[in-house]
Write an enzyme that holds these catalytic residues in place. Sequence first.
Site, short mmCIF file in Angstrom:
data_model
loop_
_atom_site.label_atom_id
_atom_site.label_comp_id
_atom_site.label_asym_id
_atom_site.label_seq_id
_atom_site.Cartn_x
_atom_site.Cartn_y
_atom_site.Cartn_z
N SER A 128 0.36 -1.59 -0.80
CA SER A 128 -0.32 0.16 -0.19
C SER A 128 0.93 1.00 0.02
O SER A 128 1.40 1.59 -0.95
CB SER A 128 -0.44 0.07 0.82
OG SER A 128 -1.58 0.85 1.15
N ASP B 50 10.25 5.57 -9.84
CA ASP B 50 9.84 6.27 -11.16
C ASP B 50 10.89 7.31 -11.46
O ASP B 50 10.54 8.15 -12.41
CB ASP B 50 8.43 6.88 -11.04
CG ASP B 50 8.05 5.40 -11.76
OD1 ASP B 50 8.05 4.23 -12.24
OD2 ASP B 50 6.35 5.10 -11.17
N LYS C 98 -0.68 -4.35 -3.18
CA LYS C 98 -2.40 -3.89 -2.74
C LYS C 98 -2.37 -2.22 -3.12
O LYS C 98 -1.52 -0.91 -3.49
CB LYS C 98 -2.49 -3.42 -1.94
CG LYS C 98 -3.26 -2.66 -0.79
CD LYS C 98 -3.47 -2.98 0.25
CE LYS C 98 -4.37 -2.10 0.58
NZ LYS C 98 -4.78 -0.51 1.04
#
Length: 777
Positions: A519, A530, A545
């Site tokens: 999460s 990224d 998740k």
Amino acid sequence: MNRTLRLLLVLLLAGAAPASALERYAGGPIVAELVSGILERTHYNRKPIDDEASKTFLKNYLDAFDYNHMILEKSDVDEFQARFGTTLDDRVKGGDVDAAYEIYDRVLKRLEERVELVKKLTAVEHDFSKNESVVLDRHEAAWPKDRAEAEELWRLRIKHEVLLERLARARAEEAKAAAKAKETAKAAEKPGDKAPADPKAPKPDAPRPSAANPDAPKEAITGTTPSAPKKEDKPQTIKEVVDTRYERLLRSYKEYEGVDVIQTFLNALTQVIDPHTDYLAAAQKENFDISMRLSLVGIGAVLRSEDGYAKIVSLVPGGPADSDKRLKPDDKVEAVAQGDGPFVEVTGMKLDKVVGMIRGEKGTIVRLRVIPASAIDPADRQIIALKREEIKLTDQEAKAKLITVPGASGKNAKVGVIDLPSFYADMQGGADGKSATRDVERLLGELKKRGAESIIIDLRRDGGGSLSEAVSLSGLFIKEGPVVQVKDHRGTIKILRDVDPTAAYDGPLVVLTSRASASAAEIFAAAIQDYKRGLVVGEKSTFGKGTVQSVLELNQYLPPAYRAYKPGALKLTIQKFYRVSGGSTQHKGVLPDIHLPSIGDVAYNTESSYKNALPYDEVEPAPHEPGVTLPVARLAVASAQRVAADREFRWMKQDIERYEKEKKEKEVSLNEKTRVAENKASEERVAARKKERAAQKVKPLESEDISLASLDGKAPAVAKSTASAAPPADAGEDGEFERAPDAPDAVLEECARVAMDLASGSSDPVAERRDSRSVTQ
């Protein structure tokens, strides 16, 4: 019909329900109707609660009480499927919760029968020379077709537990004999070395002298009463151990209150919709809030339910009970009183309720009537009054260490590690409330001050937490820009950004992950990856998740007259989140740039194992400016070479192969000779590893710990839990796969070497151009 009249009608209908031995939760019908309605109208995927959902709902509820399909029989299950299989959906939406209590009552009845059967099975002699076997995990197996099949399943299960006890006792006796032989041999080596007795020393049984009274014991002078020697408890027989285990299981089921049944029932419903939507009854909602703000108000005692008593397991250092010094581990709480009020007997009471009575407002008094662990007379009691104070759950807050990593050239490197167990946040605390981001920022400052050349954020045990904290924590390491995208059920996408143009730390960064990282932890790891801001290192993927939950207080949906029922809250999936690169972490998780093998690669379930988990999808990337491409390939090759040569990783690979083999076999032998041989092989493997570690004299990397308390210059009350402790676990079949006490944390140490390589090579632009692989998924 308006909502108020409808709720009143539901209550009146509930009052006419068949009687149950369990006192029913009066708010159950209202809460059931409310929860089912919110699920259909507000959940992210708007899944209807229909006949198909009803079948899964019923299966989930049966499994909640009988996961291994050994308590109920097929006739019970067939009856429930015929009556409720396609009607639970309509019942729950209409506020009818009778099925919840009927099924609970049947489970309790069957369990009482099973416990009586267990007592018969432990009284007989089992033949451990037979080549029988038992399947321990029967979750996917059918329920026993009749009483005879159930009794055979239980015979094999109890035979297994008796064999476990036999083997454990045999090992204990062997260890005891070996220790005694060692002592005898040691004494024989140096005869006559014993020091002569001091003639002036008092005899063992004589009173110790003092200035005030040469004949009086010292304890009487200091105002403390010497306790009589505690009588040694007679060891339990194998029968008593196994019987007690199942009597405790039965007692735990009997301790259920109406609200517990409703919570179990409604969670069986929410799990039909998705695995992360949960109904939280009032007590569980309080525990959820405590886990987010990392504090509670109480006396600082960790409790466990044992034989009907709330037993003290440990005391929080610096907490009210610890400072008072009268309450001790193993004391049993018999009654609780508020201030000067009357005592309420809590023997046999559910632990959550006892804990709730001991907690309260800061500065108020709670009195406990306890049976001291040291009591000789069973009638001995002690009354202890304590003032409630705030207890900080600092074992769950961020902490740091500075590791010294030896370099190949002889130059040491300092690598800072921040262990973050969760993305915690006190939602009602305002600017001064508990915040994972603020705590990490303080630790970063201290690590930089102490000369850390690179930083590791250790998320291996981080199961998530606050979405806003994931965004703000990412902002400590990147300059302003999008961090994560969230999409609601309408398809509307919102981009959550870091708006601070500065970064608290802009040096070499590594994020260490495991299959348990989930999460919010995945949002952070994905953003760092990224933006090419740092490396992600760890197990083959994170949990996967990619959904966002909101906690809805159910009081807000009820007229004031019904709020006395304390309806709790619904933790509801309302959004999915996506990386700034466009992909979801749902199902796939975050893949590491550098993989470090670990037993977690194969031993732990992830989101993709849930049948009703939301699917993977993608959205358009959010415009962002990645940093300099990192030398991933070069660092990965160097790490792989070290891992291949490392003894701990070699053993880890063997453990993984053995675990996968054992997982496929499913059945466990009940032949004693076979089990002895298996245990001997396991013990020899552990002993050989321990011996090799000792022979090579390899020590863990040198490190120094840094806590938030140390930065504050004080040591506040520290709790290891939210005030209750899990019952002691029996030795599991896979216990040897846990990291041995003498084993170094090989994964963290290798991650530290990767971080050192990153720091030493990050200033080499030629190397960076030569290795142009992007880390973006």
